[in-house]
Design a protein around this motif. Structure first.
Motif, mmCIF file in Angstrom:
data_model
loop_
_atom_site.group_PDB
_atom_site.id
_atom_site.type_symbol
_atom_site.label_atom_id
_atom_site.label_comp_id
_atom_site.label_asym_id
_atom_site.label_seq_id
_atom_site.Cartn_x
_atom_site.Cartn_y
_atom_site.Cartn_z
ATOM 1 N N THR A 258 0.838 -1.200 0.000
ATOM 2 C CA THR A 258 0.000 0.000 0.000
ATOM 3 C C THR A 258 0.873 1.250 0.000
ATOM 4 N N LEU A 259 1.934 1.225 0.796
ATOM 5 C CA LEU A 259 2.874 2.346 0.843
ATOM 6 C C LEU A 259 3.530 2.563 -0.520
ATOM 7 N N LEU A 260 4.004 1.491 -1.128
ATOM 8 C CA LEU A 260 4.691 1.601 -2.412
ATOM 9 C C LEU A 260 3.771 2.191 -3.474
ATOM 10 N N ASN A 261 2.548 1.691 -3.552
ATOM 11 C CA ASN A 261 1.600 2.201 -4.540
ATOM 12 C C ASN A 261 1.308 3.681 -4.316
ATOM 13 N N ALA A 262 1.260 4.085 -3.055
ATOM 14 C CA ALA A 262 0.992 5.492 -2.737
ATOM 15 C C ALA A 262 2.181 6.374 -3.106
ATOM 16 N N LEU A 263 3.391 5.871 -2.900
ATOM 17 C CA LEU A 263 4.586 6.639 -3.252
ATOM 18 C C LEU A 263 4.710 6.809 -4.760
ATOM 19 N N VAL A 264 4.422 5.733 -5.484
ATOM 20 C CA VAL A 264 4.549 5.759 -6.943
ATOM 21 C C VAL A 264 3.328 6.417 -7.591
ATOM 22 N N LYS A 265 2.208 6.454 -6.839
ATOM 23 C CA LYS A 265 0.937 7.032 -7.307
ATOM 24 C C LYS A 265 0.309 6.227 -8.427
ATOM 25 N N LYS A 266 0.561 4.929 -8.389
ATOM 26 C CA LYS A 266 -0.139 3.984 -9.251
ATOM 27 C C LYS A 266 0.102 2.583 -8.699
ATOM 28 N N LYS A 267 -0.695 1.626 -9.153
ATOM 29 C CA LYS A 267 -0.575 0.281 -8.617
ATOM 30 C C LYS A 267 0.604 -0.447 -9.239
ATOM 31 N N VAL A 268 1.634 -0.664 -8.451
ATOM 32 C CA VAL A 268 2.806 -1.408 -8.919
ATOM 33 C C VAL A 268 3.058 -2.634 -8.055
ATOM 34 N N ALA A 269 2.276 -2.776 -6.980
ATOM 35 C CA ALA A 269 2.443 -3.919 -6.087
ATOM 36 C C ALA A 269 1.072 -4.460 -5.718
ATOM 37 N N ALA A 270 0.957 -5.789 -5.644
ATOM 38 C CA ALA A 270 -0.306 -6.421 -5.269
ATOM 39 C C ALA A 270 -0.596 -6.148 -3.801
ATOM 40 N N VAL A 271 -1.848 -5.836 -3.517
ATOM 41 C CA VAL A 271 -2.273 -5.555 -2.152
ATOM 42 C C VAL A 271 -3.361 -6.549 -1.772
ATOM 43 N N GLY A 272 -3.248 -7.126 -0.574
ATOM 44 C CA GLY A 272 -4.278 -8.063 -0.123
ATOM 45 C C GLY A 272 -4.296 -8.167 1.384
ATOM 46 N N ASP A 273 -5.419 -8.638 1.916
ATOM 47 C CA ASP A 273 -5.561 -8.774 3.364
ATOM 48 C C ASP A 273 -5.096 -10.152 3.808
ATOM 49 N N GLN A 274 -4.003 -10.590 3.245
ATOM 50 C CA GLN A 274 -3.383 -11.851 3.640
ATOM 51 C C GLN A 274 -1.877 -11.625 3.689
ATOM 52 N N PRO A 275 -1.175 -12.264 4.639
ATOM 53 C CA PRO A 275 0.276 -12.090 4.696
ATOM 54 C C PRO A 275 0.982 -12.740 3.522
ATOM 55 N N ALA A 276 2.131 -12.153 3.170
ATOM 56 C CA ALA A 276 3.017 -12.697 2.126
ATOM 57 C C ALA A 276 2.392 -12.675 0.745
ATOM 58 N N VAL A 277 1.690 -11.575 0.415
ATOM 59 C CA VAL A 277 1.166 -11.410 -0.939
ATOM 60 C C VAL A 277 2.309 -11.156 -1.914
ATOM 61 N N THR A 278 3.251 -10.292 -1.505
ATOM 62 C CA THR A 278 4.416 -9.987 -2.344
ATOM 63 C C THR A 278 5.496 -11.031 -2.117
ATOM 64 N N LYS A 279 5.998 -11.643 -3.186
ATOM 65 C CA LYS A 279 6.988 -12.706 -3.046
ATOM 66 C C LYS A 279 8.285 -12.426 -3.800
ATOM 67 N N SER A 280 8.368 -11.298 -4.499
ATOM 68 C CA SER A 280 9.597 -10.994 -5.231
ATOM 69 C C SER A 280 9.958 -9.524 -5.048
ATOM 70 N N GLN A 281 11.223 -9.242 -5.287
ATOM 71 C CA GLN A 281 11.729 -7.886 -5.107
ATOM 72 C C GLN A 281 11.615 -7.111 -6.413
ATOM 73 N N GLN A 282 11.433 -5.790 -6.316
ATOM 74 C CA GLN A 282 11.419 -4.974 -7.521
ATOM 75 C C GLN A 282 12.048 -3.610 -7.254
ATOM 76 N N ARG A 283 12.583 -3.031 -8.319
ATOM 77 C CA ARG A 283 13.170 -1.691 -8.258
ATOM 78 C C ARG A 283 12.286 -0.744 -9.054
ATOM 79 N N ILE A 284 12.043 0.433 -8.477
ATOM 80 C CA ILE A 284 11.207 1.431 -9.144
ATOM 81 C C ILE A 284 11.903 2.784 -9.070
ATOM 82 N N ASP A 285 12.146 3.388 -10.216
ATOM 83 C CA ASP A 285 12.733 4.725 -10.272
ATOM 84 C C ASP A 285 11.603 5.745 -10.269
#
Length: 304
Positions: free
Chosen positions: A131-158
């Protein structure tokens, strides 16, 4: 009940995080404001200490936490070297907008296009990193869900020529030493549901709420808590909410009532609640140390 949850992908995530941290300037650690110490992964501290990286601690979900407890945690973290802390809600754009400038203060030498500020976002599962990442980038770049461990890989965003983000999967650690930490993490939905028994976690939560927030229980469910323990609270919730087992002669469905209590806590329906304070944390640390010392003494072979 000892709760442990360390899925296989977290081992590779830790290794990758250690490699990426060599390129980052500031660790942005996202914590759950309701349990800031229990939701702080000791592996993150070890990794950034090894690389001597400063840390901006974000006490996320501050709108769900007890404001007085949050103030105490901010004072506590401000006393730590190389650490800055702020209470936020990642769902509030104004809160998120403050983060780059706060991180910049921890790495003032990285402040132009030649030397862009590189932030590494880290934390345990389900504390709001995506949720933080999407807000910083101001678009959806990471999956958000009400379950732990939704994100499983690392990414770089400029984000710009002056700011780069590294997003990492939520990581727990291989062994949660304090059983109370495990219960707090489970109550706050930071571990997978297969790692714990919901009724046990709900009883732990109810026991704590009777002591720390009895008026919130009464306001939410409409019963007095005087003389009740955790099990009694769950039974009272079952009675008030009509949680009965079908075909069992009107017996209480404690599993369903436990789910009601946990959901109400997690969503904030119960009110603003913190599960720990710096003072409680210190008391707990002394108790664990004393228990460990006693165990060591009892395990020593007799002289002779």
């Amino acid at each position: 009940m000892a709760i442990q949850w360390f899925p296989g992908h977290m081992t590779s995530a830790r290794k990758k995080a250690a490699e990426t941290l060599a390129m980052a300037d500031v660790v942005v650690e996202v914590l759950d404001a309701r349990l800031p110490a229990a939701s702080s992964n000791p592996m993150i501290h070890e990794l950034r200490a090894f690389r001597q990286r400063p840390c901006l601690k974000l006490l996320n979900k501050a709108d769900l936490a007890d404001p007085e407890s949050t103030k105490a945690w901010l004072r506590h973290f401000s006393e730590q070297p190389g650490v800055s802390a702020v209470a936020i809600s990642c769902k509030k754009a104004g809160d998120v907008a403050k983060i780059p400038a706060l991180a910049q203060k921890l790495a003032p030498h990285r402040n132009d296009a030649v030397k862009p500020l590189r932030l590494m976002i880290m934390g345990i599962p389900n504390v709001g990193k995506s949720t933080l990442l999407n807000a910083l980038v101001k678009k959806k770049v990471a999956a958000v869900g009400d379950q732990p461990a939704v994100t499983k890989s690392q990414q770089r965003i400029d984000i710009s020529s002056r700011l780069t983000l590294y997003d990492t999967p939520g990581m727990l650690w291989p062994k949660i030493a304090d059983p109370v930490d495990g219960l707090m993490l489970a109550a706050s939905h930071a571990v997978g549901v297969n790692a714990y028994i919901g009724e046990d976690v709900a009883v732990f939560l109810a026991d704590y709420l009777v002591q720390a927030y009895p008026t919130l229980l009464t306001a939410r469910y409409g019963f007095a808590v005087d003389g009740l323990d955790g099990v009694g609270v769950i039974e009272a919730v079952a009675k008030k909410r009509g949680c009965l087992q079908k075909g069992r002669g009107g017996e209480f469905d404690l599993e369903k009532a436990s789910a009601v209590l946990l959901t109400d806590y997690r969503s904030g329906a119960l009110g603003r609640i913190s599960l720990e304070t710096p003072a409680l944390r210190e008391i707990r640390a002394r108790q664990l140390h004393a228990a460990a010392s006693t165990a060591d003494e009892e395990g020593e072979p007799e002289a002779g």
